[in-house]
Design a protein around this motif. Sequence first.
Motif, mmCIF file in Angstrom:
data_model
loop_
_atom_site.group_PDB
_atom_site.id
_atom_site.type_symbol
_atom_site.label_atom_id
_atom_site.label_comp_id
_atom_site.label_asym_id
_atom_site.label_seq_id
_atom_site.Cartn_x
_atom_site.Cartn_y
_atom_site.Cartn_z
ATOM 1 N N LEU A 66 0.839 105.932 6.220
ATOM 2 C CA LEU A 66 1.054 107.360 6.485
ATOM 3 C C LEU A 66 -0.279 108.106 6.490
ATOM 4 O O LEU A 66 -1.015 108.103 5.505
ATOM 5 C CB LEU A 66 1.958 107.985 5.411
ATOM 6 C CG LEU A 66 3.414 107.544 5.361
ATOM 7 C CD1 LEU A 66 4.127 108.284 4.230
ATOM 8 C CD2 LEU A 66 4.119 107.816 6.695
ATOM 9 N N TYR A 97 11.216 106.206 8.701
ATOM 10 C CA TYR A 97 10.933 104.807 9.042
ATOM 11 C C TYR A 97 11.994 103.915 8.422
ATOM 12 O O TYR A 97 12.443 104.168 7.309
ATOM 13 C CB TYR A 97 9.542 104.410 8.519
ATOM 14 C CG TYR A 97 8.448 105.259 9.111
ATOM 15 C CD1 TYR A 97 7.901 104.960 10.355
ATOM 16 C CD2 TYR A 97 7.993 106.402 8.454
ATOM 17 C CE1 TYR A 97 6.911 105.767 10.914
ATOM 18 C CE2 TYR A 97 7.009 107.212 9.012
ATOM 19 C CZ TYR A 97 6.476 106.897 10.238
ATOM 20 O OH TYR A 97 5.518 107.700 10.795
ATOM 21 N N LEU A 99 3.543 101.069 0.837
ATOM 22 C CA LEU A 99 3.371 102.371 1.476
ATOM 23 C C LEU A 99 1.927 102.789 1.255
ATOM 24 O O LEU A 99 1.495 103.022 0.127
ATOM 25 C CB LEU A 99 4.343 103.382 0.863
ATOM 26 C CG LEU A 99 4.404 104.759 1.494
ATOM 27 C CD1 LEU A 99 4.791 104.685 2.967
ATOM 28 C CD2 LEU A 99 5.412 105.648 0.752
ATOM 29 N N ILE A 108 -0.830 105.533 1.811
ATOM 30 C CA ILE A 108 -0.909 106.971 2.093
ATOM 31 C C ILE A 108 -2.367 107.387 2.107
ATOM 32 O O ILE A 108 -3.121 107.074 1.182
ATOM 33 C CB ILE A 108 -0.164 107.767 0.997
ATOM 34 C CG1 ILE A 108 1.324 107.357 0.967
ATOM 35 C CG2 ILE A 108 -0.322 109.263 1.207
ATOM 36 C CD1 ILE A 108 2.057 107.870 -0.259
ATOM 37 N N ASP A 150 -1.818 103.618 -2.669
ATOM 38 C CA ASP A 150 -0.957 102.519 -2.234
ATOM 39 C C ASP A 150 0.212 102.426 -3.201
ATOM 40 O O ASP A 150 0.007 102.319 -4.410
ATOM 41 C CB ASP A 150 -1.708 101.178 -2.254
ATOM 42 C CG ASP A 150 -2.643 101.027 -1.064
ATOM 43 O OD1 ASP A 150 -3.276 102.035 -0.683
ATOM 44 O OD2 ASP A 150 -2.736 99.903 -0.534
ATOM 45 N N ILE A 184 8.263 97.601 -0.160
ATOM 46 C CA ILE A 184 7.469 98.163 0.936
ATOM 47 C C ILE A 184 6.094 98.523 0.400
ATOM 48 O O ILE A 184 5.986 99.133 -0.660
ATOM 49 C CB ILE A 184 8.121 99.462 1.460
ATOM 50 C CG1 ILE A 184 9.614 99.285 1.685
ATOM 51 C CG2 ILE A 184 7.432 99.974 2.714
ATOM 52 C CD1 ILE A 184 9.976 98.100 2.503
ATOM 53 N N LEU A 190 12.158 107.050 4.197
ATOM 54 C CA LEU A 190 12.324 105.617 4.425
ATOM 55 C C LEU A 190 13.818 105.325 4.344
ATOM 56 O O LEU A 190 14.470 105.706 3.370
ATOM 57 C CB LEU A 190 11.591 104.807 3.350
ATOM 58 C CG LEU A 190 10.075 104.987 3.259
ATOM 59 C CD1 LEU A 190 9.531 104.290 2.013
ATOM 60 C CD2 LEU A 190 9.394 104.421 4.515
ATOM 61 N N GLU A 196 5.431 97.118 5.690
ATOM 62 C CA GLU A 196 4.348 98.033 5.349
ATOM 63 C C GLU A 196 4.491 99.295 6.190
ATOM 64 O O GLU A 196 4.791 99.222 7.381
ATOM 65 C CB GLU A 196 3.005 97.366 5.654
ATOM 66 C CG GLU A 196 1.826 98.259 5.340
ATOM 67 C CD GLU A 196 0.489 97.619 5.714
ATOM 68 O OE1 GLU A 196 -0.126 96.997 4.846
ATOM 69 O OE2 GLU A 196 0.093 97.743 6.881
ATOM 70 N N VAL A 197 4.275 100.440 5.556
ATOM 71 C CA VAL A 197 4.271 101.702 6.300
ATOM 72 C C VAL A 197 2.957 102.407 5.958
ATOM 73 O O VAL A 197 2.590 102.515 4.781
ATOM 74 C CB VAL A 197 5.484 102.579 5.923
ATOM 75 C CG1 VAL A 197 5.395 103.949 6.586
ATOM 76 C CG2 VAL A 197 6.794 101.896 6.300
#
Length: 467
Positions: free
Chosen positions: A173, A215, A225, A227, A273, A223, A302, A170-171
Motif C-alpha cells: 500500500l 483487495y 501487508l 505500508i 510491515d 498476508i 482486505l 502480499e499487499v
Amino acid sequence: MPILTRRNLLKASAVVGTYGIGVGIAGKFGMAEAAPEPQLLKAVKTQATLTDAGVTKNIMTWGDAGGDAGMPPVLRMTKGKPYAARLTNALDEPTTIHWHGLRIPNKMDGVPFMTQPYVYTGDSFDYAFSPPDAGTFWYHPHCNTLTQMGQGMTGVIVVDDPADPTFDSEVVLNLRDWRLGGDGQFIAAFRPRDAAKTGTYGTVRTANWHQEPQYDAPAGGLIRLRIAVTDVTRVFSLKMEGAEATVIAIDGNPVPKRFPLDLLLIGPGQRLDLAVRMPDSEGAVATLEDIRGTTPKTIARLRSVGASLKRNVGDLAALAENPVPKADLSSAEKISVTLSATAESAPVDSICGTLGYSFWAINKVTWAGDTADPTAPLAELKLGKSYILQLENLTPHVHPIHLHGMSFTVLSSSAGEVMPFVSDTYLIQSGESVELAFVADNLGDWLLHCHIIEHQKTGMTSYVRVV
Ligand code: C2O
Ligand code: CU
C-alpha cells in the motif's frame, strides 16, 4: 514553483562539471556479478483518474518504455543483488531519484548538488547499486519535491530476501494524499501558515492512487501487508478492524519483538510491515483505518476469499535481521541536534524549488535551499566510528526526521520506554528527546531532514559528512 530562470540555469550548469558523468553501469560491479539490464524509469507528466470529478491533469510519475504511466511501479529488488535503473527525464524541469532507506553509495543517493548533478529535461542518469537490506523502502525525487512528490512521484520499493517466511499473499500500500479542488485539479501545494505548523494536508486520500480500495486475500491466511507513507505531510495513527494485525517490521527492518498493531503513529517517509491473519469466513472484510483526527478514516480493505487456510501468526518464522552495523556505545560520540522554529534568514533561489519562506531550523541554522554552496555540515564524522544523535524537538509539532545513507538504532527517549528498533526515519514528538545510535560506515555527505516536505523546504534540513 520551479524557478527555471536563465540565470539559475547558468549557475547550475557551472557546477555540473565537478561531479563528472553519471556512474556507468558496467563499471559498477565486480567481474563476477553481471550487470543487470537497467529498469527504465521515465519521469513524465500525465493525467490520472483519482476522484469522481474526472481526470486530474499535471500528474507526475515514472512510466516505462511502453509509455504506461500510472502509479509509480513497485520496484522489486533482491537483498545483496545488483539492481540498476535508468532515469530519463521527460518532465519540463530537472529531477533526480532518491532511494529512501537504502544504504547505498553516496553517488547513488540522488541529492542534487550534494551527490549528483541535476538530471535536466531530455537527459538520463544511470543508478546502480546492491541494496544491502531486505524490507519495504521507497523512492522519490529530491528536486522541487513539494511539486514533484505532491503531484505523484512517490513509489514503493520491496527488497526481497529469498529466506523470508512464506506468506499466503502480499499487499503493498502506497499511502498518500492529493491537494485537489472540487474539479479534481491541483490547487496551491501549500499555505504558508500551515507550513509554519503541521504542514498543509491534502484534500483527497488514496492508497495505491485509489480511494478506499479493497483487495482479496485467502480466508484464514497470513498476508504480508507492506505500508509506505509517501505523503508529503500526513501522519497516520493506524489500526486494523476485523483482523489480527501484527507488526513485523518498521522502516524496512524487522522489529526486535513483534507486537499487535494498535494506533501506531507513522509519519511521512516511514514504512510498516504487518502480518495480517485474515478472517476465516469467506466474504469477511478487515479494514485498515487511520484514527488520527476527528473521525476514523478507512484507508483500505482486505476481503477473505475461499475456504479458510486456518493459519496461525505464531507459526510465522522470524524475519532475518538486516546487516546494519551495531554502534559501539562505549566509544560513541554524541551529537546534539535541536529542532526549533525560526524567523530568520531568507531562502535562496533554487531551480530545485524554494517555497520562499524560512520557518524552521536545526541547531539554530536554517537551510537556505539546495545550492552548490550549502551551509557547513552539522558534524564531520569519521568513517567506521560510532555516534549518537541526541535529537531534541523544541517545537509544538511532530517531525519525521530522516537520515540518508545510514540506519540508526533507537536507544532511549524522554517520552518513555522505546523498543530498540532500527530505522532511517524517527517520528519525534513535541518536547521529546531521543538518542539514535549509528555507525558512520558510509562515506560522503548525507542529508538529515524532516520528511514533512514543507518543513524540509523551509529550513528543517542539514547534513552530516563522513570522511
Ligand atoms: Cu525520503 Cu531526503 O528523503
Ligand atoms: Cu517537520
